[in-house]
Design an enzyme around this catalytic site. Structure first.
Site, mmCIF file in Angstrom:
data_model
loop_
_atom_site.group_PDB
_atom_site.id
_atom_site.type_symbol
_atom_site.label_atom_id
_atom_site.label_comp_id
_atom_site.label_asym_id
_atom_site.label_seq_id
_atom_site.Cartn_x
_atom_site.Cartn_y
_atom_site.Cartn_z
ATOM 1 N N CYS A 193 0.210 -39.220 9.029
ATOM 2 C CA CYS A 193 -0.498 -38.779 7.827
ATOM 3 C C CYS A 193 -2.005 -38.774 8.061
ATOM 4 C CB CYS A 193 -0.142 -39.690 6.645
ATOM 5 S SG CYS A 193 -1.019 -39.295 5.129
ATOM 6 N N CYS B 117 -4.100 -40.159 5.184
ATOM 7 C CA CYS B 117 -4.005 -41.626 5.100
ATOM 8 C C CYS B 117 -4.893 -42.297 6.145
ATOM 9 C CB CYS B 117 -2.569 -42.087 5.323
ATOM 10 S SG CYS B 117 -1.344 -41.342 4.231
ATOM 11 N N ASP B 118 -4.853 -41.810 7.377
ATOM 12 C CA ASP B 118 -5.448 -42.528 8.510
ATOM 13 C C ASP B 118 -6.578 -41.790 9.226
ATOM 14 O OD1 ASP B 118 -3.558 -44.540 8.073
ATOM 15 O OD2 ASP B 118 -2.084 -43.554 9.342
#
Length: 310
Positions: A138, A141-142
């Site tokens: 993701c 997300c990261d």
């Protein structure tokens, strides 16, 4: 002895599951939550969460889920650390649904399915070991943790190009590794990616080796057209070859789309079975974010409360 029929049983312990548990508990539905085979879901594989509302300094995925669990328990959600192995879903309005686990079963008038989805893996050594340590599924997300660094994205579909497009805005260089000699993504996405000067598309290529022991340091790819091996030093490897919704036990009972995701009535969490609701990634192939999952968990609990009181 007559076995008790419950009002709300929740399958899954990610943001959707715990959010629905909190709302259902506060509505006096006395929910029971089955944790499932991966406690906390995919968030527990994320090192830090920096984009969830209310955590200005960020929080680790594990800590976030622990807080969700404590909050659900505060409102007396009963948590069972087991997995549901099979289900019988009634077709009747206000019918009784049965969930089987180990050698037992539980009956409920309402079920919230929040079993999530699982990412597809490349199937190479160290891939699972370094999840959250450079390997991710993701970008939103990261990606922030790789700002101004070199990263790679694996895949040639819409998801991969969306990941690459997002990363290109914050990373130094993005290597897009595509197994075929063409992109499968929509023309609009292809056009956008081709304009990004820091996105390097490597066609006819596969990642064959992950370099690094305690964290990702690089990858080795093989171009099967030119028969060339090349190493790249990168800090992040984003695998975007698809997700598999965890819906096997619902086949032939719930309506699923071509990708296996549970189909819900537009704008709701209502499935084709009365009293059965779906929340989070198991019914969302598009967003797959913790905050959207939590939102749909709230919706599922409210939909279930309305169903039981109608």
């Amino acid at each position: 002895m007559i076995k008790k029929v419950h009002n709300c049983v929740i399958m899954g312990s990610g943001p959707a599951g715990y959010s629905s548990a909190i709302y259902a508990s506060r509505a006096n539905l006395n929910p029971i939550l089955f944790v499932g085979p991966q406690p906390g879901g995919q968030l527990t594989t994320t090192t830090n969460i920096d984009n969830y509302l209310g955590f200005p300094t960020g929080i680790t995925g594990v800590s976030f889920i622990e807080k969700c669990e404590r909050q659900a328990k505060r409102f007396n959600t009963k948590i069972i650390n087991k997995s549901v192995s099979n289900v019988y879903l009634s077709d009747k309005n206000k019918g009784i649904h049965r969930l089987f686990f180990e050698k037992e079963y539980i009956d409920s008038r309402g079920i919230i399915i929040a079993t999530g989805s699982s990412p597809k893996f490349l199937g190479i050594e160290k891939e699972r070991k370094l999840i959250g340590l450079g390997v991710s599924f993701c970008a939103t997300c990261d990606g922030f943790f790789h700002k101004e660094k070199n990263v790679a994205v694996v895949g040639g579909g819409d998801t991969a190009l969306e990941e690459a497009n997002y990363l290109s805005k914050i990373c130094k260089n993005v290597y897009l590794i595509v197994r075929k000699n063409y992109l499968k993504a929509s023309k609009a996405l292809q056009y956008r990616i081709l304009k990004r000067k820091n996105v390097n598309i490597l066609y006819c290529s596969n990642v064959i080796k992950i370099i690094g022991n305690d964290f990702l340091e690089g990858i080795e790819i093989f171009n099967h057209e030119k028969k060339i091996y090349t190493k790249f030093l990168i800090s992040g490897l984003f695998i975007a070859i698809g997700h598999i919704p965890n819906t096997d036990i619902f086949k032939n009972q719930l309506y699923l789309d071509d990708g296996g995701y549970i189909i819900v009535k537009k704008g709701t969490t209502i499935t084709n079975k009365p009293g059965v609701f779906a929340a989070g990634d198991v019914q969302d192939p598009n967003y797959r974010q913790a905050i959207t999952s939590a939102g749909s968990g709230c919706m599922a609990a409210l939909d279930l409360e309305k169903y039981l009181s109608s």
